[in-house]
Enzyme design. Sequence first.
Site, mmCIF file in Angstrom:
data_model
loop_
_atom_site.group_PDB
_atom_site.id
_atom_site.type_symbol
_atom_site.label_atom_id
_atom_site.label_comp_id
_atom_site.label_asym_id
_atom_site.label_seq_id
_atom_site.Cartn_x
_atom_site.Cartn_y
_atom_site.Cartn_z
ATOM 1 N N GLY A 27 5.301 9.004 81.961
ATOM 2 C CA GLY A 27 4.257 8.073 82.030
ATOM 3 C C GLY A 27 3.732 7.777 80.810
ATOM 4 O O GLY A 27 2.882 6.943 80.466
ATOM 5 N N GLU A 75 -4.169 34.033 77.608
ATOM 6 C CA GLU A 75 -3.797 33.320 76.622
ATOM 7 C C GLU A 75 -4.676 33.756 75.660
ATOM 8 O O GLU A 75 -4.325 33.706 74.471
ATOM 9 C CB GLU A 75 -4.304 32.005 77.246
ATOM 10 C CG GLU A 75 -3.220 31.279 78.242
ATOM 11 C CD GLU A 75 -2.025 31.413 78.020
ATOM 12 O OE1 GLU A 75 -1.427 31.463 76.756
ATOM 13 O OE2 GLU A 75 -1.170 31.326 78.783
ATOM 14 N N THR A 135 10.165 3.567 79.362
ATOM 15 C CA THR A 135 10.569 2.637 80.254
ATOM 16 C C THR A 135 10.356 1.145 79.613
ATOM 17 O O THR A 135 10.857 0.442 79.363
ATOM 18 C CB THR A 135 10.632 2.645 81.784
ATOM 19 O OG1 THR A 135 11.004 4.272 81.791
ATOM 20 C CG2 THR A 135 11.762 1.850 82.207
ATOM 21 N N HIS A 143 -2.877 36.513 73.784
ATOM 22 C CA HIS A 143 -1.954 35.995 72.798
ATOM 23 C C HIS A 143 -2.447 35.569 71.377
ATOM 24 O O HIS A 143 -2.300 36.035 70.422
ATOM 25 C CB HIS A 143 -1.103 34.814 73.297
ATOM 26 C CG HIS A 143 -0.092 34.967 74.285
ATOM 27 N ND1 HIS A 143 0.869 35.890 73.991
ATOM 28 C CD2 HIS A 143 0.031 34.681 75.492
ATOM 29 C CE1 HIS A 143 1.520 36.003 75.088
ATOM 30 N NE2 HIS A 143 1.219 35.078 76.339
HETATM 31 P P1 ADP Z 1 7.991 6.554 81.366
HETATM 32 O O1 ADP Z 1 9.114 5.737 81.286
HETATM 33 O O2 ADP Z 1 7.675 6.974 79.913
HETATM 34 O O3 ADP Z 1 7.910 7.774 82.334
HETATM 35 P P2 ADP Z 1 6.939 4.256 81.863
HETATM 36 O O4 ADP Z 1 7.394 3.232 81.048
HETATM 37 O O5 ADP Z 1 7.446 3.931 83.259
HETATM 38 O O6 ADP Z 1 6.709 5.752 81.782
HETATM 39 O O7 ADP Z 1 5.117 3.717 82.376
HETATM 40 C C1 ADP Z 1 4.490 3.638 83.609
HETATM 41 C C2 ADP Z 1 3.474 2.653 83.482
HETATM 42 O O8 ADP Z 1 2.577 3.360 82.866
HETATM 43 C C3 ADP Z 1 3.996 1.415 82.626
HETATM 44 O O9 ADP Z 1 4.839 0.643 83.480
HETATM 45 C C4 ADP Z 1 2.641 0.941 82.317
HETATM 46 O O10 ADP Z 1 2.073 -0.101 83.309
HETATM 47 C C5 ADP Z 1 1.863 2.100 81.998
HETATM 48 N N1 ADP Z 1 1.972 2.589 80.509
HETATM 49 C C6 ADP Z 1 2.382 3.676 80.099
HETATM 50 N N2 ADP Z 1 2.134 3.900 78.706
HETATM 51 C C7 ADP Z 1 1.812 2.528 78.356
HETATM 52 C C8 ADP Z 1 1.264 2.229 77.197
HETATM 53 N N3 ADP Z 1 1.438 2.679 76.004
HETATM 54 N N4 ADP Z 1 0.778 0.861 77.264
HETATM 55 C C9 ADP Z 1 0.508 0.325 78.279
HETATM 56 N N5 ADP Z 1 0.632 0.786 79.604
HETATM 57 C C10 ADP Z 1 1.520 2.024 79.475
HETATM 58 ZN ZN ZN Z 2 1.876 34.293 77.866
HETATM 59 MG MG MG Z 3 10.452 6.001 82.981
#
Ligand code: ADP
Ligand code: ZN
Ligand code: MG
Length: 620
Positions: A211, A430, A215, A433
């Site tokens: 997230g 934790e 992508t 540790h």
């Molecule tokens: P990943 O591939 O890293 O799991 P995605 O690219 O699928 O994440 O991100 C999912 C959605 O989250 C994107 O479509 C976008 O709308 C939002 N998002 C994530 N990071 C950003 C960012 N840095 N700026 C704007 N939107 C983001």
């Molecule tokens: Zn531990």
């Molecule tokens: Mg992804």
Amino acid sequence: MSTDNNKKKKSPIFIYYAILLIVVLVISYLLIPKLVEPKEKKISFSEFVEMIKNDEAEQVEVNSRQYKLKPKNFKETNTYYVTGNIYNDFHESSALLSLLDEKGLKYDSPIVSSNYLLELIIYVVPTIVTIAFFVVIYRSMNKKGGVMSFGKNTSKIYAEKSTGKTFADVAGQEEAKQNLVEIIDFLNNPGKYTAIGAKLPKGALLVGPPGTGKTLMAKAVAGEAKVPFFSLSGSEFVEMFVGMGASRVRDLFRQAAENAPCIVFIDEIDAIGKSRDNSFSSNDEREQTLNQLLSEMDGFDSSKGVVIIAATNRPEILDKALLRPGRFDRRIIVDLPDQKGRVDIMNVHAKNVLMEPDVDFEVIARATPGASGADLENIINEAALRAVRAGKQRVSQKEMEEAIEVVIAGEEKKNRVMSDEEKRIVAYHETGHALVTSLLTHTEPVHKITIIPRTSGTLGYVMHVAKKEKVLMTKKELLEEIIILTGGRASEELEFDSVTTGASNDIERATEMARNIITTYGMSDSFGFVNWQKKNQMYLGDSKTLNCSEETHSKIDNEIQRIVADCYKKALELLGAHKATLDALASVLYEKENLTGDEFMKLFSELEPDITLTRADDGV
Ligand code: ADP
Ligand code: ZN
Ligand code: MG
């Protein structure tokens, strides 16, 4: 240009052909004959003779049952006239025959309808249609991804001529963007690089938690460079049919080469690129796919302008072969956004959402450390939904704050709902540790301590400050590491007089370390300067097997146990001597759930004024 659609389109075409075939056959055999075939009209014998006498007949057919008369105006009426043969004996009909002779009518051959059109329709057209039908099926069976081609490639390569995303859509992540600018430039003017003899990296690996926009970033690179974007998800490679994965990879690279310059994006590459040395879950199909990917990456000429971008959130499990120079040698970290990054991301996603002026993204960002870009997008959408539900025209701060709870808190608890008692145990574990680290090494133990359970399944963790890179470690340091690892369990035992399952990972690592002390580093007095362990696959990973007699094996096991038990005792002593500090720190951690390194230092120096801590990364 999306090949994705082909599969969807193909089976209906097959059905259309079948329906067409049936329709043609019905028309040819049932309907047209009804309309075109000559009708037969029954007339009386006297009418029949009358017609002959009136010269209306063109031809007559005589057989033992009936007479059939083809009239001269047959073309207009399309009708034959028939009447029963009233003579029992052919000779008795001689009177009629002589009448026929007299009129010059032929009666010695059957009347043949000479309707060529009818014959054409009834026999030739259905035959052609049927043959055509089988030709179509045969062809598409031989074509890639065609009807009924199960073993063939039904690849779901997702292709976009232009992604429509740009860097403006990706907020924060400035460092990652800078790393990708060069790739964009390369895609736009490959000549500039090849002229000087520079080889560009063939592939870049985007690494980061889910997230965070990996992508999205890959699409933005394609959008910025204005090149097509081909993508395939790692999990799609590994499907039921053997050999499909490899042929998909081939297909992907073939298409990419045809459309260069372009970007090839492989999402979730860990699904195929898993390290091959794990013999438990070895998967031939995946290995084949991976090998195909490796050979394609070596085979293609990067000067043509194909750049491969892959994404993963588990870089540690990737096969070493993927990471060597000439493949995914560039690693671009796409990390969770910081405070400013979170504000920027919310600004991007709030563009099309109506907001009250009281909405303050700074405040929201401060309340959402650890939220990914996708989480923040989700928060804004959730807030908008809540505003609609409440019948409001705009989103206000109240909805935003409620949305945080739903999205973030919901997510953290989704996987593991921790009871209060469990939270207390984790806090002690934790803290154990962390405190052992400080007491042993007199350094600030942590960058961060957290007891917020993560999706990965960890209940909490102590994030160590990256120490100065060390090539050599002393035996003392190794043993200290083991004591720190046992500190979590020791702390639980001290406070609760019982132990939990939460330490299994600590135990695993401590055991491994003790084993290495004996078998690999030659640091144990009773085992000496001897290697007792063999590396299995030198180039792929570090799985090992013991390389010794049964007897030595059991002695080693005893020694491992002794080392770890000693360390555990040491941890118990240390924590027992500073129980008050342990209690105080654990209760703060329990309250706050997160402690930064600075907060820890401050608390520690208040509680233990005699011990001065230094920062681990100060090079102590
Ligand atoms: P990943 O591939 O890293 O799991 P995605 O690219 O699928 O994440 O991100 C999912 C959605 O989250 C994107 O479509 C976008 O709308 C939002 N998002 C994530 N990071 C950003 C960012 N840095 N700026 C704007 N939107 C983001
Ligand atoms: Zn531990
Ligand atoms: Mg992804």
